[in-house]
Design a protein around this motif. Structure first.
Motif, PDB file in Angstrom:
ATOM      1  N   TYR A  59      40.984  38.776  42.102  1.00 41.98           N
ATOM      2  CA  TYR A  59      41.955  38.729  43.209  1.00 41.98           C
ATOM      3  C   TYR A  59      41.254  38.987  44.544  1.00 41.98           C
ATOM      4  O   TYR A  59      40.280  39.753  44.601  1.00 41.98           O
ATOM      5  CB  TYR A  59      43.067  39.777  42.970  1.00 41.98           C
ATOM      6  CG  TYR A  59      43.695  39.579  41.611  1.00 41.98           C
ATOM      7  CD1 TYR A  59      44.654  38.598  41.413  1.00 41.98           C
ATOM      8  CD2 TYR A  59      43.240  40.302  40.506  1.00 41.98           C
ATOM      9  CE1 TYR A  59      45.169  38.345  40.147  1.00 41.98           C
ATOM     10  CE2 TYR A  59      43.757  40.060  39.242  1.00 41.98           C
ATOM     11  CZ  TYR A  59      44.716  39.073  39.068  1.00 41.98           C
ATOM     12  OH  TYR A  59      45.210  38.815  37.821  1.00 41.98           O
ATOM     13  N   SER A  60      41.762  38.393  45.610  1.00 39.42           N
ATOM     14  CA  SER A  60      41.127  38.594  46.919  1.00 39.42           C
ATOM     15  C   SER A  60      41.379  40.016  47.413  1.00 39.42           C
ATOM     16  O   SER A  60      40.551  40.592  48.120  1.00 39.42           O
ATOM     17  CB  SER A  60      41.661  37.572  47.927  1.00 39.42           C
ATOM     18  OG  SER A  60      43.066  37.676  48.017  1.00 39.42           O
ATOM     19  N   SER A  61      42.532  40.602  47.064  1.00 39.03           N
ATOM     20  CA  SER A  61      42.863  41.988  47.424  1.00 39.03           C
ATOM     21  C   SER A  61      43.749  42.565  46.344  1.00 39.03           C
ATOM     22  O   SER A  61      44.606  41.848  45.806  1.00 39.03           O
ATOM     23  CB  SER A  61      43.706  42.020  48.697  1.00 39.03           C
ATOM     24  OG  SER A  61      42.918  42.047  49.807  1.00 39.03           O
ATOM     25  N   ASN A 121      37.808  45.757  47.043  1.00 39.81           N
ATOM     26  CA  ASN A 121      39.026  45.201  47.647  1.00 39.81           C
ATOM     27  C   ASN A 121      40.298  45.869  47.128  1.00 39.81           C
ATOM     28  O   ASN A 121      41.236  45.227  46.704  1.00 39.81           O
ATOM     29  CB  ASN A 121      39.092  43.688  47.373  1.00 39.81           C
ATOM     30  CG  ASN A 121      39.110  43.396  45.880  1.00 39.81           C
ATOM     31  OD1 ASN A 121      38.846  44.281  45.068  1.00 39.81           O
ATOM     32  ND2 ASN A 121      39.443  42.181  45.505  1.00 39.81           N
ATOM     33  N   GLY A 169      42.786  34.694  42.482  1.00 38.24           N
ATOM     34  CA  GLY A 169      42.226  34.478  43.829  1.00 38.24           C
ATOM     35  C   GLY A 169      43.154  34.960  44.927  1.00 38.24           C
ATOM     36  O   GLY A 169      42.760  35.058  46.095  1.00 38.24           O
ATOM     37  N   GLY A 170      44.398  35.295  44.581  1.00 36.82           N
ATOM     38  CA  GLY A 170      45.364  35.727  45.600  1.00 36.82           C
ATOM     39  C   GLY A 170      45.441  37.242  45.735  1.00 36.82           C
ATOM     40  O   GLY A 170      44.593  37.978  45.225  1.00 36.82           O
ATOM     41  N   ILE A 171      46.485  37.699  46.427  1.00 40.10           N
ATOM     42  CA  ILE A 171      46.702  39.134  46.646  1.00 40.10           C
ATOM     43  C   ILE A 171      47.597  39.670  45.537  1.00 40.10           C
ATOM     44  O   ILE A 171      48.682  39.117  45.289  1.00 40.10           O
ATOM     45  CB  ILE A 171      47.393  39.387  48.002  1.00 40.10           C
ATOM     46  CG1 ILE A 171      46.551  38.827  49.139  1.00 40.10           C
ATOM     47  CG2 ILE A 171      47.680  40.867  48.211  1.00 40.10           C
ATOM     48  CD1 ILE A 171      47.248  38.894  50.494  1.00 40.10           C
TER      49      ILE A 171
END
Ligand SMILES: C[S@@+](CC[C@H](N)C(=O)[O-])C[C@H]1O[C@@H](n2cnc3c(N)ncnc32)[C@H](O)[C@@H]1O
Length: 263
Positions: free
Chosen positions: A113-115, A143, A90-92
């Motif tokens: 992942y968010s990015s 993303n 869920g993170g970068i």
């Protein structure tokens, strides 16, 4: 951050006021970006991968050759890395020294992942990554961002990144200690670093072995080739000395995947 946002975009560093503009498919965040007269050469193990031919051949046989040394291959290495990254889903994620993006593309399309930032020093590797993305018909607004940067000077704020992956790269870096110190700086507390490389092998034992000649490295430079291969002890020392904790590893012949965490 996505591929469309980067093309023809501009960024300005709020601390030093340097501007970075993109006329290519990636954003160039190296210090030399925009310089007209000055240029500098990196060590051969970095310059080699800037070649268009090597970038073209990389996923067309070059990388597959690593399997002979024990690398499990793209799909299995990706799954092993994903297991290490579970706590930061869920993170970068930054895939440093991503090459043609064989793992960046999988991290991005996993949706975990968010990015995802695919980062490399080689302009041609990043262009090759972009070509693969187009061929795979990955949506342009996915993303995933392509960034050119030197591993020893990561263009991210301290404590801003959740996950850093470095596949088959540390042996190519000009200064692994500077690089891991940078990785440690940009990781958030709890952030996870995962890397793979070739171990310097026990077949190199004896009076003229790589290990025996290791003390000479500071005098004569790398002893076996233009690459820097390490023992597991050295890799763990690098991680812990740069402030990473919970070191762990998986080894298969000369292949090692190791991980450390920012406290
Ligand atoms: C063997 S390739 C690894 C590519 C991919 N990560 C993989 O797992 O196959 C090593 C990569 O490290 C990159 N590299 C070498 N020196 C670098 C530096 N100073 N900063 C960032 N990347 C660098 C090269 O451009 C090349 O793409």
């Amino acid at each position: 951050m996505n591929l469309l946002a980067i093309y023809r975009s501009g960024f300005k560093c709020s601390k030093c006021n340097k501007s970075f503009t993109s006329k290519d498919v990636f954003l160039d965040l190296t210090v030399t970006s925009g310089m007209k007269e000055y240029s500098e050469l990196k060590p051969a193990r970095t310059e080699l991968f800037r070649s268009p031919l090597v970038s073209f051949l990389y996923e067309r046989g070059w990388r597959q050759n690593f399997n002979r040394s024990g690398f499990p291959g793209r799909d299995e290495e990706f799954q092993m890395a994903q297991d290490y990254f579970q706590s930061v889903a869920g993170g970068i994620l930054v895939d440093v020294s991503c090459g043609s993006g064989l793992f960046s593309r999988k991290f991005a399309s996993s949706g975990a992942y968010s990015s995802v930032i695919a980062l490399d020093f080689s302009e041609n590797m990043l262009r090759q990554c972009y070509d693969y993305i187009k061929q795979e018909e990955t949506p342009m607004n996915t993303n995933l961002a392509l960034v050119r940067a030197d591993i020893s000077r990561l263009p991210f704020a301290s404590c801003s990144i959740d996950a850093i992956h470095a596949g088959a790269a540390i042996h190519c870096w000009p200064s692994p200690s500077n690089a891991i110190a940078e990785i440690s700086r940009v990781l958030k507390p709890g952030g996870v670093f995962v890397a793979t490389t070739f171990l310097s092998t026990p077949t190199n034992s004896g009076p003229f072995s790589i290990d025996a000649l290791r003390p000479l490295r500071q005098i004569v430079g790398p002893v076996n080739s233009s690459y820097n291969f390490f023992t597991e002890g050295e890799l763990e020392d690098l991680c812990t000395s740069c402030g990473l904790i919970n070191y762990s590893s998986k080894v298969q012949r000369s292949f090692i995947m190791f991980s450390g965490q920012k406290p």
